[in-house]
Design an enzyme around this catalytic site. Structure first.
Site, PDB file in Angstrom:
ATOM      1  N   LEU A  66       0.868  -1.708  -0.039  1.00 42.32           N
ATOM      2  CA  LEU A  66      -0.187  -0.234  -0.017  1.00 42.32           C
ATOM      3  C   LEU A  66       1.039   1.132  -0.072  1.00 42.32           C
ATOM      4  O   LEU A  66       0.320   2.450   0.672  1.00 42.32           O
ATOM      5  CB  LEU A  66      -1.202   0.213   0.896  1.00 42.32           C
ATOM      6  N   CYS A  67       2.217   1.104  -0.600  1.00 40.40           N
ATOM      7  CA  CYS A  67       2.617   2.373  -0.400  1.00 40.40           C
ATOM      8  C   CYS A  67       3.224   3.289  -2.036  1.00 40.40           C
ATOM      9  O   CYS A  67       2.275   2.668  -2.632  1.00 40.40           O
ATOM     10  CB  CYS A  67       4.015   1.720  -0.110  1.00 40.40           C
ATOM     11  N   GLY A  68       3.257   4.375  -2.050  1.00 37.01           N
ATOM     12  CA  GLY A  68       3.058   4.834  -3.403  1.00 37.01           C
ATOM     13  C   GLY A  68       4.802   4.194  -3.957  1.00 37.01           C
ATOM     14  O   GLY A  68       4.420   4.203  -5.642  1.00 37.01           O
TER      15      GLY A  68
END
Length: 190
Positions: A66-68
């Site tokens: 769920l990281c950029g």
């Protein structure tokens, strides 16, 4: 060419296993240990033993779903496709240290393997920073204290000798020339 010390260290690490690596970490014997002394629990069960890749360069990357920077999975897969046949290994190491991998194994596999098409090995979720960090990450922090993960998708390139050849922060994309050049150099070293 692998030197005698690397062969002996690797053999001892294989025989002694991860318990001895943890003991050596606790005793501060970092300079003699190579990355081959460590293993990660595999996402699908079993172990990813770094000793199995002795003599080959490999990239260890802490990941999160769920990281950029999660789209870097695609770039890592491209590196894998480009360099795997020449000997490169890539290992994804999920971590929730930065609050962006709350998922379990099924969801991690869904993101990495199905959404981004990852075919390189993925470890089970571990801690990558602080006093409870996985032994590999404690070893890496001792070896390169200025190059520790500050976010997801930090990359350690381990050379054929089992030591850290390069470290790249999350802002350096897998397609970056610096990474590709370092990998090519590590593959050419003998």
């Amino acid at each position: 060419m692998i030197d005698r010390r690397t062969i002996i260290t690797t053999a001892l690490a294989v025989i002694a296993g991860p318990v001895s690596a943890r003991r050596a970490l606790a005793q501060g014997a970092m300079s003699r240990i190579t990355a081959y002394a460590f293993s990660f629990p595999a996402l699908a069960g079993g172990e990813i033993r770094l000793a199995d890749y002795a003599g080959r360069p490999f990239l260890v990357v802490n990941t999160a779903s769920l990281c950029g920077y999660t789209p870097q999975y695609a770039g890592l897969q491209e590196l894998w496709a480009q360099f795997h046949d020449r000997g490169l290994m890539i290992i994804g190491v999920p971590s929730n240290d930065f609050g962006q991998e709350p998922n379990g194994a099924t969801e991690i596999a869904e993101t990495a393997q199905h959404q981004y098409g990852v075919t390189f090995p993925i470890a089970a979720k571990v801690i990558v920073k602080g006093p409870n960090a996985h032994p590999f990450y404690k070893w890496a922090a001792e070896a390169r204290p200025k190059d520790v993960p500050h976010w997801n998708f930090h990359k350690y390139l381990i050379g054929r000798d089992g030591y850290i050849a390069e470290a790249f922060p999350e802002t350096v994309e897998p397609s970056d020339t610096r990474i590709k050049t370092a990998i090519a150099r590590a593959l050419a070293d003998s």
